[in-house]
Design a protein around this motif. Structure first.
Motif, short mmCIF file in Angstrom:
data_model
loop_
_atom_site.label_atom_id
_atom_site.label_comp_id
_atom_site.label_asym_id
_atom_site.label_seq_id
_atom_site.Cartn_x
_atom_site.Cartn_y
_atom_site.Cartn_z
N SER A 1 0.81 -1.22 0.00
CA SER A 1 0.00 0.00 0.00
C SER A 1 0.84 1.27 0.00
O SER A 1 0.29 2.36 -0.11
CB SER A 1 -0.92 0.02 1.22
N LEU A 2 2.17 1.14 0.11
CA LEU A 2 3.02 2.31 0.27
C LEU A 2 3.44 2.87 -1.09
O LEU A 2 3.70 2.13 -2.05
CB LEU A 2 4.27 1.95 1.07
N ALA A 3 3.54 4.19 -1.15
CA ALA A 3 4.04 4.88 -2.33
C ALA A 3 5.54 5.07 -2.22
O ALA A 3 6.11 5.07 -1.12
CB ALA A 3 3.34 6.22 -2.49
N ASP A 4 6.20 5.26 -3.36
CA ASP A 4 7.64 5.44 -3.36
C ASP A 4 8.02 6.73 -2.62
O ASP A 4 7.46 7.80 -2.87
CB ASP A 4 8.16 5.50 -4.80
N GLY A 5 8.93 6.60 -1.66
CA GLY A 5 9.38 7.76 -0.90
C GLY A 5 8.46 8.16 0.23
O GLY A 5 8.74 9.14 0.95
N GLU A 6 7.39 7.43 0.44
CA GLU A 6 6.43 7.78 1.48
C GLU A 6 7.01 7.53 2.87
O GLU A 6 7.76 6.57 3.09
CB GLU A 6 5.16 6.95 1.31
N SER A 7 6.67 8.42 3.82
CA SER A 7 6.99 8.17 5.22
C SER A 7 5.98 7.17 5.76
O SER A 7 4.78 7.43 5.73
CB SER A 7 6.93 9.47 6.02
N THR A 8 6.46 6.03 6.20
CA THR A 8 5.59 4.92 6.54
C THR A 8 4.50 5.33 7.52
O THR A 8 4.79 5.79 8.62
CB THR A 8 6.42 3.78 7.16
N PRO A 9 3.23 5.18 7.12
CA PRO A 9 2.14 5.49 8.06
C PRO A 9 1.87 4.30 8.98
O PRO A 9 1.66 3.18 8.52
CB PRO A 9 0.96 5.74 7.13
N PHE A 10 1.90 4.54 10.28
CA PHE A 10 1.62 3.50 11.25
C PHE A 10 0.20 3.65 11.79
O PHE A 10 -0.33 4.76 11.86
CB PHE A 10 2.61 3.56 12.42
#
Length: 785
Positions: free
Chosen positions: A568-577
């Motif tokens: 579900s993560l986009a490139d360069g995204e700050s990981t949402p917890f």
């Protein structure tokens, strides 16, 4: 002819972080000579563990004398009872490892005593005394008494082997039925990870519940079937000594997936020597078990093998698995020990899937039918952990690297032909992963405000390589998922324990987790390479107040997290917890060694949540949620023969936000609002023949699930199930008969509401269920030597 015994204990000072008073014997029958008494006294030195209830476990001969005398001494000491060791400050009973001396009185010594006695009973065996007998100076030995870590919350519970074994548990997952506030269901076959409900959370297969077995992390990161997937079928039930349930996120040692809490399995085999079991019962269920625990090494060293299989209680419900587990735990010196744990698992299973509730109400429909018999799967797992540990009066340290290799294949159909009317919606998932990791900690006693103050720092690291696919099983049409994921989690924590006042202990710390993901999406239009990283900081604090020597009050707060699905993560995204803020306030009462009661109120706030979506067969993101409730737990032991445990938990779980599926204030689906669990085991000695006790076993277990919310405002049916067990054991031979669902209740194991292509009106949401098993009986023959 009987004999007197000598018993001695002294402490070597503070045990780790706690000042501990040693256990005191109150029932200690003398050992009997295994034949005619000898002319002189003989003493056998033993190492034993006295648990929090004053019962003796883990008996080992320290210096062998003769096999027959050693065995007689071990048999006698197993029946001794103690007032348990206790934490001096709180009065709380704690386990203790001590040395004892069993004395066989010789004929000459007994005769001399008889000649000098003033009454007619001199020289005869003495009745058990409530006072500790005097010991010879030469018998005095130093003993280390160790205290386990205090609970981080009022509702933390431990279920030991005597409760876990009250009724039949056929897998590691079924052991969880004894945990208060927890329920399991199985809607996809006998080899897939169970669905777990715990304190208002639908943890599905582990997304909200951290699980650790013998130090090995079980939850799987970014599993294609569900985040945090945890399968406990590799655990052999006989190898589990205790399960600790730590609700909430109050301990800095808790990491990813500790949203609802953490379950820790401690491993050990109960009896020395060989144990073999053969079982056969309803629906062609069969099981073979072989376990071995070497003498003198303690219950933590063992090897065990299990093969289990069943034809199933209806179509598409067959399954089988084979497990092997081994652990070696040995001391390398006065302060250093090492442990090695290895497990292997392979299994396959069929699945009946779901049926419409409407069809179950049709008298012409077989309750155990299936719409699609081509469902099921296969699993395998291999794990290895090595640990080196050091401990003295001021320091404790351990380091444990581990390796896990796991495969999973699932084939299922939740929606019939709703999506693909021509070929059907049967889909297949594959998830293979390899994990390398390390756990370690260093604890030092720092007597700043009290002698028991200490600080602990620790590290946790794991690196996962994951390959996953989700595609139509008929081979037509594009795949839904085809990806390779690399996930790395590196964490460190600090935990400080201070006692500013004799009645107050403050424990607090912080855990910092850094997570990085690299995803290669084979279905993406571009390169499909994406990378993301993030950091989570979780503070924890507990205030523990001693009200009386038996009563404590605890207030706890902790911030925990769940990592996201990597895809579900986009490139360069700050990981949402997913953040959870957990709160709890309650009391713990313990009247040692017989009674423990806890009561607590709790609340958990989640920044966002996941709920199962039947159409995609995955957990999908939903708005933030709130859980508020209360828990009551009681555990009582009457001597060595009777134990009962009772837990009841009420939770209201609701949405705090809205989306297209749910509205603020709606109840979170699938989570029972009220969970009740009761276990009772009675094991009296009926007679003694041929120097062996004839012991009975009677066990009863009760599960009650009340008000299960479902989507679209519906409420699911309640569940009430009774299990029972009876058995007889004489020495090395035991016969036992276990019944699950004793009253043959017709209940729904799982319930869902959604649109499917099963039958007409496929566009309308309808209730689908997986039915629970009927009455099943299993007979077991046990041989020990």
């Amino acid at each position: 002819m009987g004999a007197l015994m000598a018993f001695t204990v002294t402490t070597t000072g503070p045990a780790g972080a706690h000042d501990v008073a040693p256990p005191i014997p109150w029932h200690h029958p003398a050992p009997s000579w295994p034949g005619p008494p000898g002319p002189h006294d003989v003493v056998v030195a033993l190492l034993i563990t006295v648990d929090r209830h004053g019962q003796v476990h883990d008996v080992a001969v320290e210096a062998m004398v003769r096999p027959a005398l050693d065995a007689a001494a071990v048999a006698a000491v197993r029946n001794w009872r103690f007032r348990p060791a206790r934490d001096v400050a709180s009065g709380r009973p704690v386990p203790a490892r001590i040395r004892v001396i069993a004395r066989f009185r010789g004929v000459g010594t007994a005769a001399a005593k008889a000649r000098g006695a003033n009454d007619m009973t001199a020289g005869a065996p003495r009745a058990p005394s409530s006072e500790m007998p005097a010991a010879d100076v030469d018998d005095m030995r130093d003993v280390t008494v160790r205290a386990s870590a205090p609970a981080r919350s009022a509702s933390e519970t431990v279920r030991r082997r005597d409760i876990l074994d009250a009724t039949l548990k056929q897998s590691g997952s079924e052991l969880l039925e004894a945990i208060p506030g927890l329920a399991i269901t199985q809607h996809s076959g006998a080899g897939k990870g169970h669905q777990i409900y715990f304190r208002g959370f639908d943890a599905v297969h582990g997304q909200d519940l951290e699980m650790v077995v013998g130090g090995l992390p079980i939850n799987e990161v970014s599993n294609v079937h569900g985040q945090g997937y945890a399968d406990l079928h590799f655990v052999i039930p006989e190898t589990v000594a205790r399960i600790t349930a730590a609700p909430g996120a109050f301990d800095p040692r808790q990491g990813d997936f500790a949203v609802a809490g953490t379950l820790r399995f401690d491993l050990g085999l109960d009896e020395e020597g060989f144990t073999t079991k053969g079982s056969y019962g309803s629906f062609g269920t069969r099981r073979a078990f072989v376990g071995f625990r070497p003498a003198g090494l303690g219950d933590g060293s063992f090897a065990a093998f299990e093969h289990w299989g069943t034809d199933g209680f209806g179509p598409a419900r067959a399954g089988q698995r084979t497990n092997a587990m081994g652990q070696l735990n040995v001391a390398l010196g006065d302060h250093v020990s090492t442990r090695v744990l290895a497990t292997f698992h392979a299994g396959r299973f069929d699945s009946a899937g779901v049926v419409l509730q409407r069809d179950l109400e049709d008298s012409n429909f077989d309750r155990f039918s299936t719409y699609d018999p081509e469902q099921g799967g296969a699993t395998s797992r291999a794990q290895l952990l090595g640990e080196i540990a050091y401990e003295d009066d001021d320091w404790r340290a351990a380091m444990a690297p581990f390796f896990v290799r796991r495969t999973l294949r699932l084939q299922f159909n939740f929606t019939g032909d709703l999506v693909d009317p021509e070929r059907g919606d049967n889909a297949e998932q594959h998830n293979d992963f390899t994990t390398l990791g390390l756990r370690g900690f260093l604890r030092r006693r720092l007597p700043w405000l009290s002698p028991s103050d200490h600080i602990e720092v620790g590290v946790h690291a794991r690196h996962d390589l994951i390959d996953q696919r989700h595609e139509p099983s008929h081979g037509g049409g594009p795949a839904f998922v085809d990806a390779a994921v690399t996930a790395t989690n590196v964490a460190g924590y600090a935990d400080l324990s201070l006692r500013p006042w004799s009645r107050l202990r403050l424990r607090g710390g912080v855990r910092v987790d850094g997570l990085a993901f690299d995803v290669r999406d084979r279905l993406a239009d571009d390169t499909g390479e994406r990378a993301a990283a993030g950091v989570h900081v979780g503070p924890k604090v507990t205030a523990d107040v001693v009200i009386t020597p038996h009563l404590r009050a605890l207030a706890s707060y902790g911030k925990g997290f769940r990592s996201p699905q990597a895809r579900s993560l986009a490139d360069g995204e700050s990981t949402p917890f997913t953040d959870t803020h957990a709160f709890e306030l309650g009391v713990r009462y313990r009247l040692r060694p017989s009674l423990h009661v806890s009561a607590a109120g709790f609340a958990s706030l989640l920044s966002d949540d996941l709920v199962f979506n039947e159409r995609t067969s995955r957990n999908e993101a939903v708005p933030s949620t709130l859980r508020v409730g209360g828990a009551l737990d009681l555990e009582q032991r009457l001597g060595a023969d009777f134990v009962q445990a009772f837990g009841v938990t009420y939770t209201r779980a609701s949405f705090r936000g809205s989306d297209l599926r749910f509205t603020a204030g709606d109840l979170v689906p699938f989570v029972p609002q009220l969970l009740l669990r009761s276990d009772i085991a009675f094991r009296p000695v009926l007679a003694r023949r041929w120097r062996r006790d004839l012991r009975a076993h009677v066990g009863v277990g009760v599960d009650y699930l009340f008000r299960r919310p479902l989507p679209f405002g519906e409420i699911g049916s309640d569940v009430l199930v009774f299990d029972a067990s009876i058995g007889l054991r004489m020495g090395e031979i035991e016969l036992r008969v276990d019944a699950q669902n004793l009253l043959d209740a017709a209940f729904n194991d799982s319930e869902f509401v959604y649109a499917s292509g099963f039958g007409p009106e496929s566009s309308l949401p309808r209730r689908h269920v997986s039915v629970g098993p009927p009455l099943g009986v299993l007979g077991t023959l046990v041989l020990r030597r």
